[in-house]
Write an enzyme that holds these catalytic residues in place. Structure first.
Site, PDB file in Angstrom:
ATOM      1  N   ARG A 221      47.543 -50.644 -31.714  1.00 56.10           N
ATOM      2  CA  ARG A 221      46.847 -51.647 -31.708  1.00 56.10           C
ATOM      3  C   ARG A 221      48.295 -52.982 -31.268  1.00 56.10           C
ATOM      4  NH1 ARG A 221      43.724 -50.092 -30.985  1.00 56.10           N
ATOM      5  NH2 ARG A 221      40.905 -49.814 -31.711  1.00 56.10           N
TER       6      ARG A 221
ATOM      7  N   GLU B  29      43.477 -60.176 -28.262  1.00 55.27           N
ATOM      8  CA  GLU B  29      43.141 -59.499 -27.064  1.00 55.27           C
ATOM      9  C   GLU B  29      41.852 -60.110 -26.475  1.00 55.27           C
ATOM     10  OE1 GLU B  29      42.481 -55.694 -27.406  1.00 55.27           O
ATOM     11  OE2 GLU B  29      43.971 -55.121 -27.591  1.00 55.27           O
TER      12      GLU B  29
ATOM     13  N   HIS C 220      44.084 -53.044 -22.540  1.00 51.32           N
ATOM     14  CA  HIS C 220      44.064 -51.858 -23.255  1.00 51.32           C
ATOM     15  C   HIS C 220      43.610 -50.851 -22.339  1.00 51.32           C
ATOM     16  CE1 HIS C 220      42.274 -51.867 -27.820  1.00 51.32           C
ATOM     17  NE2 HIS C 220      42.509 -50.621 -27.313  1.00 51.32           N
TER      18      HIS C 220
ATOM     19  N   GLY D 160      44.354 -47.552 -23.124  1.00 51.37           N
ATOM     20  CA  GLY D 160      44.620 -46.031 -23.582  1.00 51.37           C
ATOM     21  C   GLY D 160      43.113 -45.103 -23.334  1.00 51.37           C
TER      22      GLY D 160
HETATM   23  N1  LIG Z   1      45.708 -47.964 -26.689  1.00 50.24           N
HETATM   24  C1  LIG Z   1      44.308 -47.445 -26.623  1.00 50.24           C
HETATM   25  O1  LIG Z   1      43.697 -47.740 -26.130  1.00 50.24           O
HETATM   26  C2  LIG Z   1      44.003 -46.047 -28.465  1.00 50.24           C
HETATM   27  C3  LIG Z   1      43.459 -45.457 -28.092  1.00 50.24           C
HETATM   28  C4  LIG Z   1      43.649 -44.937 -28.696  1.00 50.24           C
HETATM   29  C5  LIG Z   1      43.991 -44.374 -30.419  1.00 50.24           C
HETATM   30  N2  LIG Z   1      44.556 -46.225 -30.474  1.00 50.24           N
HETATM   31  C6  LIG Z   1      45.600 -47.044 -31.384  1.00 50.24           C
HETATM   32  O2  LIG Z   1      46.252 -45.809 -31.967  1.00 50.24           O
HETATM   33  C7  LIG Z   1      46.010 -45.902 -33.425  1.00 50.24           C
HETATM   34  C8  LIG Z   1      47.024 -44.414 -33.938  1.00 50.24           C
HETATM   35  O3  LIG Z   1      45.518 -43.032 -33.045  1.00 50.24           O
HETATM   36  P1  LIG Z   1      46.048 -41.947 -33.871  1.00 50.24           P
HETATM   37  O4  LIG Z   1      44.202 -40.644 -33.588  1.00 50.24           O
HETATM   38  O5  LIG Z   1      47.200 -40.728 -33.566  1.00 50.24           O
HETATM   39  O6  LIG Z   1      45.396 -42.067 -35.480  1.00 50.24           O
HETATM   40  P2  LIG Z   1      46.615 -40.700 -36.615  1.00 50.24           P
HETATM   41  O7  LIG Z   1      45.075 -41.852 -37.471  1.00 50.24           O
HETATM   42  O8  LIG Z   1      45.968 -39.712 -35.788  1.00 50.24           O
HETATM   43  O9  LIG Z   1      47.988 -41.183 -36.738  1.00 50.24           O
HETATM   44  C9  LIG Z   1      48.317 -42.495 -37.301  1.00 50.24           C
HETATM   45  C10 LIG Z   1      49.965 -41.893 -37.524  1.00 50.24           C
HETATM   46  O10 LIG Z   1      50.067 -42.944 -38.470  1.00 50.24           O
HETATM   47  C11 LIG Z   1      50.357 -42.648 -39.754  1.00 50.24           C
HETATM   48  N3  LIG Z   1      51.172 -43.948 -40.506  1.00 50.24           N
HETATM   49  C12 LIG Z   1      50.270 -44.583 -41.160  1.00 50.24           C
HETATM   50  N4  LIG Z   1      50.879 -46.006 -41.724  1.00 50.24           N
HETATM   51  C13 LIG Z   1      52.240 -45.852 -41.286  1.00 50.24           C
HETATM   52  C14 LIG Z   1      53.089 -46.200 -41.528  1.00 50.24           C
HETATM   53  N5  LIG Z   1      53.567 -47.648 -42.131  1.00 50.24           N
HETATM   54  N6  LIG Z   1      54.045 -46.251 -40.744  1.00 50.24           N
HETATM   55  C15 LIG Z   1      54.316 -45.078 -39.693  1.00 50.24           C
HETATM   56  N7  LIG Z   1      53.630 -44.524 -40.049  1.00 50.24           N
HETATM   57  C16 LIG Z   1      52.776 -44.404 -40.666  1.00 50.24           C
HETATM   58  C17 LIG Z   1      49.863 -42.371 -40.066  1.00 50.24           C
HETATM   59  O11 LIG Z   1      50.683 -40.764 -41.108  1.00 50.24           O
HETATM   60  C18 LIG Z   1      49.256 -41.440 -38.853  1.00 50.24           C
HETATM   61  O12 LIG Z   1      49.787 -40.012 -39.091  1.00 50.24           O
HETATM   62  C19 LIG Z   1      44.325 -45.410 -33.423  1.00 50.24           C
HETATM   63  O13 LIG Z   1      44.905 -46.067 -34.881  1.00 50.24           O
HETATM   64  C20 LIG Z   1      44.477 -46.756 -32.655  1.00 50.24           C
HETATM   65  O14 LIG Z   1      44.063 -48.044 -33.093  1.00 50.24           O
HETATM   66  C21 LIG Z   1      44.698 -47.038 -29.552  1.00 50.24           C
HETATM   67  O1  LIG Z   2      41.155 -47.393 -30.859  1.00 49.34           O
HETATM   68  C1  LIG Z   2      40.741 -47.458 -30.493  1.00 49.34           C
HETATM   69  O2  LIG Z   2      40.040 -45.758 -30.306  1.00 49.34           O
HETATM   70  C2  LIG Z   2      41.380 -47.222 -28.561  1.00 49.34           C
HETATM   71  O3  LIG Z   2      42.393 -48.510 -29.018  1.00 49.34           O
HETATM   72  C3  LIG Z   2      40.247 -47.143 -28.201  1.00 49.34           C
HETATM   73  O4  LIG Z   2      39.874 -48.981 -27.847  1.00 49.34           O
HETATM   74  P1  LIG Z   2      39.093 -49.064 -26.717  1.00 49.34           P
HETATM   75  O5  LIG Z   2      37.439 -48.367 -27.366  1.00 49.34           O
HETATM   76  O6  LIG Z   2      38.305 -50.750 -27.173  1.00 49.34           O
HETATM   77  O7  LIG Z   2      38.625 -48.761 -25.541  1.00 49.34           O
END
Ligand SMILES: NC(=O)c1ccc[n+]([C@@H]2O[C@H](COP(=O)([O-])OP(=O)(O)OC[C@H]3O[C@@H](n4cnc5c(N)ncnc54)[C@H](O)[C@@H]3O)[C@@H](O)[C@H]2O)c1
Ligand SMILES: O=C(O)[C@H](O)COP(=O)(O)O
Length: 524
Positions: free
Chosen positions: A229, A258, A276, A278
């Site tokens: 994020r 964004e 974005h 991912g």
């Molecule tokens: N770029 C994209 O398109 C994309 C796609 C999917 C997810 N994401 C982002 O990635 C993030 C992570 O996704 P996920 O499915 O692995 O989530 P998740 O909840 O499985 O993992 C998040 C991890 O972060 C840890 N965490 C929370 N606070 C923390 C801190 N202060 N310091 C260190 N670790 C901490 C939690 O303990 C957890 O293990 C999501 O929140 C989402 O915003 C982005």
């Molecule tokens: O949190 C997520 O699942 C990712 O950031 C994906 O976001 P999007 O659905 O806008 O691609």
């Protein structure tokens, strides 16, 4: 008709189960283009682009569920949704692999200068010495946030021969050992990593986590990746570290704003970016859309959703086990609230017998929702009951007891009001139904349903007849009548179930019968 607004690009194939239902209308429009119909929608499906704000929710009074086709819900005002009793669900694991793979793609692109080389060759250059990179093998990879995506990145890192260091304050030792990683402090990860990738949600604690202070603790020549994020790596704080060469390169898939527009970081050739992406794969989008569609169908059928952000997660079989008690508890709450029509401070629920072994948190939420419903004009349900109770200064708690009063199961609710304490006990008898077996100090046995009339009176001959006559004179038929008393000639109660509700005048007339102390209507 159950109306769904889909305001971001969500996989059509994934939404197919919803399209098949004749009960469901799907409208695919940005919220800004659907202003005239916002009040109609029961469900809103989004990704990260739609900002679900308090203001938007105020324009959607009929909204019952928000489905996030993805992981992060930082674009949704979950607190505002909860306050309105709107359940928020997401698709927590549908895009995990895609995000992990994109992270790796960005990592390889970063250390091998692929975007820059691509532009150079397409500009008819052949400048091979300008793009000498480094291998990933043998490098120290710091992963901040070791959840679904972080752990998938670690698997791939090990396959590339990298040495993985993890920082995650919520990671248990057992899970770390199970996943073959060692837990480090943040400072240790910052100091030893050649490449750092962040995979945390955007929270108060993670916003700016890699800001000036922590960036200064990183190794000179470090590479940074943010596919989680925008804002976890402080974009402004990055600039001097890029200018000094302390940070060798940055890969960003997400941004504080964004779309980012004309961003100062874009002036740096060693900052590579994607919009974005991912989760932007065919597979991830099918997964998340399918998951959200399934959840909405579950919700529509009155079944528990399994990936709620603002409700306890319940599996289907657990829900089936608690459903009878969930319904009984709600009715008990409604009866208690109408009977005790005074301000209350505390609700105490005691579970005994078979119900005590079940997921009582959900049952208690149901009871609380039932108690609040007669007292609150807006929507009250398991989603917002706890928040509304807190706002009204009502505390509640659960206890467990062996005392089942001879029943297989017993739920006991004690309500503490101003100068009055009231207790009601109920039980569920399989294949028979719910029974209230104790009411305000009296043993009794009645079904908690329909138009109830509660009467407290002196135990005298003819009392039942007097009540029956007056109701008969007013064409009000009695469906059932149960009585209870503490001792002969003392206080007694009647609980009548009527074929129709009675009006104020008739209620008043009943209270005027000699030796009748109280008459109250209770609708269940
Ligand atoms: N770029 C994209 O398109 C994309 C796609 C999917 C997810 N994401 C982002 O990635 C993030 C992570 O996704 P996920 O499915 O692995 O989530 P998740 O909840 O499985 O993992 C998040 C991890 O972060 C840890 N965490 C929370 N606070 C923390 C801190 N202060 N310091 C260190 N670790 C901490 C939690 O303990 C957890 O293990 C999501 O929140 C989402 O915003 C982005
Ligand atoms: O949190 C997520 O699942 C990712 O950031 C994906 O976001 P999007 O659905 O806008 O691609």
């Amino acid at each position: 008709m159950f109306r769904i607004l889909v305001s971001d690009a969500i996989s059509e194939e994934g939404l197919a189960p919803l399209r098949k239902s004749e009960q469901i209308e799907i409208v695919q429009k940005k919220v800004t283009e659907a202003e005239d119909r916002l009040h109609e929608f029961d469900a809103l499906l989004v990704r990260s682009a739609t900002k679900v704000t308090e203001e938007l929710l105020s324009k959607m009074p009929n909204l019952k569920i928000i489905g996030r086709a993805g992981v992060g819900v930082d674009n949704i005002d979950v607190e505002a949704a909860t306050k309105r009793g709107i359940v928020v669900i997401n698709a927590p694991n549908g895009n995990t692999v895609s995000a992990a793979e994109h992270t790796f793609a960005m990592m390889a692109a970063l250390v091998r200068h692929i975007p820059q080389a691509h532009v150079s060759v397409k500009s008819r250059e052949w400048n091979r010495s300008a793009f000498v990179g480094t291998e990933l093998q043998g490098k120290h990879l710091g992963i901040i946030g070791f959840g679904r995506i972080g752990s998938e990145v670690a698997k791939r890192a090990r396959a590339f021969g990298m040495i993985v260091h993890v920082y995650d304050p919520f990671l248990t030792k057992e899970r770390a050992e199970k996943l073959g990683v060692s837990i480090h402090t943040l400072d240790e990860v910052l100091a030893c990593s050649d490449i750092i990738t962040v995979h945390t949600p955007l929270t108060k604690e993670t916003k700016g986590l890699l800001g000036e202070k922590n960036l200064a603790k990183t190794k000179k020549g470090v590479y940074l990746i943010n596919c989680a994020r925008g804002g976890i790596i402080d974009e402004k704080a990055l600039i001097p570290f890029l200018q000094s060469g302390h940070v060798a390169g940055v890969a960003l898939d997400v941004f504080e704003q964004e779309p980012p527009g004309d961003h100062p970081l874009f002036a740096f050739d060693n900052v590579i970016v994607t919009p974005h992406l991912g989760a932007s794969t065919v597979e991830a989008q099918l997964n998340v859309a399918t998951q959200v569609a399934e959840e909405v169908l579950q919700f529509l059928e009155g079944k528990p959703v399994t990936s709620s952000i603002n409700l306890p997660t319940l599996s289907k079989d657990v829900y089936e086990k608690i459903q009878a008690f969930y319904n009984l508890a709600k009715k008990m709450g409604m009866i208690a609230s109408q009977y005790m029509n005074i301000p209350v401070q505390e609700l105490s629920v005691t579970y005994a017998g078979t119900v005590a072994d079940l997921e009582t948190t959900y049952i208690t939420r149901s009871l609380l929702a039932g108690f609040l419903r007669p007292r609150v004009a807006s929507t009250v349900n398991e989603v917002n009951a706890a928040m509304i109770a807190k706002e009204r200064g009502i505390t509640y708690g659960e206890k467990f007891s062996d005392e089942t009063h001879g029943y297989a199961n017993c739920i006991s609710l004690t309500v503490q009001g101003e100068n009055k304490t009231f207790t009601i006990k109920g039980t569920h008898i399989p294949n028979y139904g719910d029974r209230i077996v104790h009411f305000d100090g009296f043993t009794i046995d009645f079904a908690p349903e329909g138009h109830l009339l509660y009467i407290q009176h002196q135990d005298r001959p003819g009392m039942i007849g007097k009540v029956g006559n007056i109701l008969g004179e007013h064409q009000v038929n009695i469906a059932t009548m149960q009585v209870g008393r503490q001792q002969a000639g003392g206080k007694a109660i009647m609980m009548l179930s009527l074929d129709k509700p009675i009006d104020d005048a008739l209620l008043q007339k009943l209270t005027e019968i000699e030796d009748i102390e109280t008459a109250k209507r209770v609708e269940v």
